[in-house]
Scaffold this active site. Structure first.
Site, PDB file in Angstrom:
ATOM      1  CG  ASP A 116       5.668   7.402  -2.649  1.00 24.95           C
ATOM      2  OD1 ASP A 116       6.851   7.796  -2.540  1.00 24.95           O
ATOM      3  OD2 ASP A 116       5.309   6.577  -3.510  1.00 24.95           O
TER       4      ASP A 116
ATOM      5  CG  ASP B  76       2.885   1.219  -0.462  1.00 24.71           C
ATOM      6  OD1 ASP B  76       4.084   0.992  -0.668  1.00 24.71           O
ATOM      7  OD2 ASP B  76       2.132   1.700  -1.331  1.00 24.71           O
TER       8      ASP B  76
ATOM      9  CB  CYS C 175     -12.247 -12.966  10.304  1.00 27.37           C
ATOM     10  SG  CYS C 175     -11.697 -11.243  10.141  1.00 27.37           S
TER      11      CYS C 175
ATOM     12  CB  CYS D 281     -12.476  -7.708  10.797  1.00 27.99           C
ATOM     13  SG  CYS D 281     -13.742  -8.210   9.632  1.00 27.99           S
TER      14      CYS D 281
ATOM     15  CB  CYS E 281     -15.704 -11.576  10.129  1.00 26.11           C
ATOM     16  SG  CYS E 281     -15.167 -11.445   8.428  1.00 26.11           S
TER      17      CYS E 281
ATOM     18  CG  HIS F 288     -12.614  -9.318   5.680  1.00 20.70           C
ATOM     19  ND1 HIS F 288     -12.539 -10.160   6.775  1.00 20.70           N
ATOM     20  CD2 HIS F 288     -11.954  -9.944   4.662  1.00 20.70           C
ATOM     21  CE1 HIS F 288     -11.877 -11.250   6.426  1.00 20.70           C
ATOM     22  NE2 HIS F 288     -11.509 -11.155   5.155  1.00 20.70           N
TER      23      HIS F 288
HETATM   24  N1  GUN Z   1       5.617   3.149  -5.199  1.00 19.92           N
HETATM   25  C1  GUN Z   1       5.857   1.956  -5.800  1.00 19.92           C
HETATM   26  N2  GUN Z   1       7.108   1.935  -6.320  1.00 19.92           N
HETATM   27  C2  GUN Z   1       7.668   3.144  -6.043  1.00 19.92           C
HETATM   28  C3  GUN Z   1       8.951   3.712  -6.322  1.00 19.92           C
HETATM   29  O1  GUN Z   1       9.839   3.115  -6.935  1.00 19.92           O
HETATM   30  N3  GUN Z   1       9.160   4.989  -5.867  1.00 19.92           N
HETATM   31  C4  GUN Z   1       8.196   5.688  -5.183  1.00 19.92           C
HETATM   32  N4  GUN Z   1       8.491   6.927  -4.782  1.00 19.92           N
HETATM   33  N5  GUN Z   1       6.987   5.170  -4.914  1.00 19.92           N
HETATM   34  C5  GUN Z   1       6.740   3.913  -5.344  1.00 19.92           C
END
Ligand code: GUN
Length: 348
Positions: A60, A235, A273, A275, A278, A311
């Site tokens: 990110d 994520d 499971c 994993c 488990c 897990h």
């Molecule tokens: N992570 C969760 N929402 C956002 C978002 O709007 N922009 C970015 N860059 N990361 C995020």
């Protein structure tokens, strides 16, 4: 994607993460840029080498982390201004700087720097400014990107809960033709109906063959519903963070293994499971890790957090594997009905 903010998934070795089935994890540009910093990242040859991870990494871009973590972050047209959490010196993260860092990190998917507001923000003028600025920053990111052949830059659609603004942002960003597309500005406490309207409105406008990533989403219910609305990637820190509070994510919902009722429960964390936490550890099918063992250790010893992290990550990735199989077999509606019947067995 499990979230390994600082280039490690808290409590797991890279090998253990690989064993959960993970082939793409998330790192953060802001954190890695501060520590170990660009020079060390360049010297070691990027984040894969730093963490001994042979699979994929998505980073990110950093702005969201600063705005959500640091009260003192301020956004201007130039970038995000903030005070270093280490020594308080003023710093500026620009689109060019974020992309430069991500180029050094060498992540397989890199994210544009965006201007993020919480979706529930009532200020329509500021929301428009953030949406339009995110488009301008995308252009700056594209111009700054040095490795477009090996690192895939994703745009991030903004616009809050206003569907017209979202459509406008989609049109502007689709014209830039990035290899993948994210929807940002959600997961901020908005009503589920609003969330669904925004995701559906955006995915309808996306090209069929590019990955669609909804940022910050991770509750199992949200994952399966978002796939039904046309999203592919997600994520969230929740599955790993909640593991550290003694919570196991299962088909039947979240179990808090710190609860006294598990003190003499000698079954596995989740029946069936596969994993590493488990599955039975001997040929006779006995002697695995029990709920009682996790309960016994959950308050003080880190082993319970490690086991539940394994897990929970495995659960999430296995859920997405089953989702993919159902989509490919064209059986997704039946899959969804089964998923919710397992989760809420008494609601029929
Ligand atoms: N992570 C969760 N929402 C956002 C978002 O709007 N922009 C970015 N860059 N990361 C995020």
């Amino acid at each position: 994607m499990p979230v390994a903010t600082q280039a490690s998934l808290k409590g797991l070795t890279p090998e253990q993460l690989e064993e959960t089935g993970c082939r793409l994890c998330l790192n953060n540009t802001y954190h890695l840029g501060l520590r170990p910093g660009q020079d060390v990242l360049a010297a070691v040859g990027g984040a894969h080498k730093l963490q001994g991870w042979h699979h994929n990494i998505l980073t990110d871009s950093g702005g969201f982390q600063m705005v959500s973590l640091l009260k003192l972050a301020k956004v201007t047209e130039e970038g995000v201004e903030f005070l270093s959490p280490h020594d308080g010196t003023p710093m500026l993260l620009t689109p060019e700087h974020s992309i430069g860092l991500q180029n050094t990190i060498g992540s397989d998917i890199i994210m544009q720097l965006d201007d993020v507001l919480v979706t529930t923000s009532p200020d329509a003028g500021r929301m428009r400014e953030a949406m339009e600025r995110s488009v301008r920053w995308l252009d700056r990111c594209i111009a700054a990107h040095r490795n477009p052949g090996t690192q895939n830059l994703f745009c991030i659609v903004q616009g809050g809960l206003d569907l017209d603004m979202r459509r406008e942002c989609c049109a502007a960003m689709m014209a830039r033709d990035t290899p993948g597309i994210a929807i940002g500005g959600l997961s901020g406490g908005e009503a589920k109906a609003d969330y669904c309207r925004v995701v559906a409105c955006c995915t309808e406008l996306f090209p069929e063959l590019k990955p669609r990533y909804v940022m910050g989403i991770g509750y199992p219910e949200d994952l399966v519903v978002s796939v039904a609305l046309g999203a592919d990637m997600f994520d969230c820190v929740w599955p790993t963070r909640t593991a550290r509070f003694g919570n196991a994510v299962t088909r039947r919902g979240v179990l808090n293994l710190r609860n006294a009722r598990y003190a003499s429960d000698f079954g596995p964390v989740e029946d069936g499971c596969a994993c590493a936490c488990c599955r039975p550890r001997d040929q006779q099918g006995g002697l695995g890790v029990t709920r009682a063992f996790v309960h016994h250790n959950a308050a003080k010893e880190t082993v319970a957090a490690h086991l539940l992290t394994i897990h929970n990550v495995h659960y999430q990735l296995d859920l997405m594997r089953r989702v993919r199989e159902a989509v490919v077999a064209d059986e997704y509606p039946a899959f969804l009905r089964r998923f919710f019947a397992d989760l809420y067995p008494d609601s029929r």
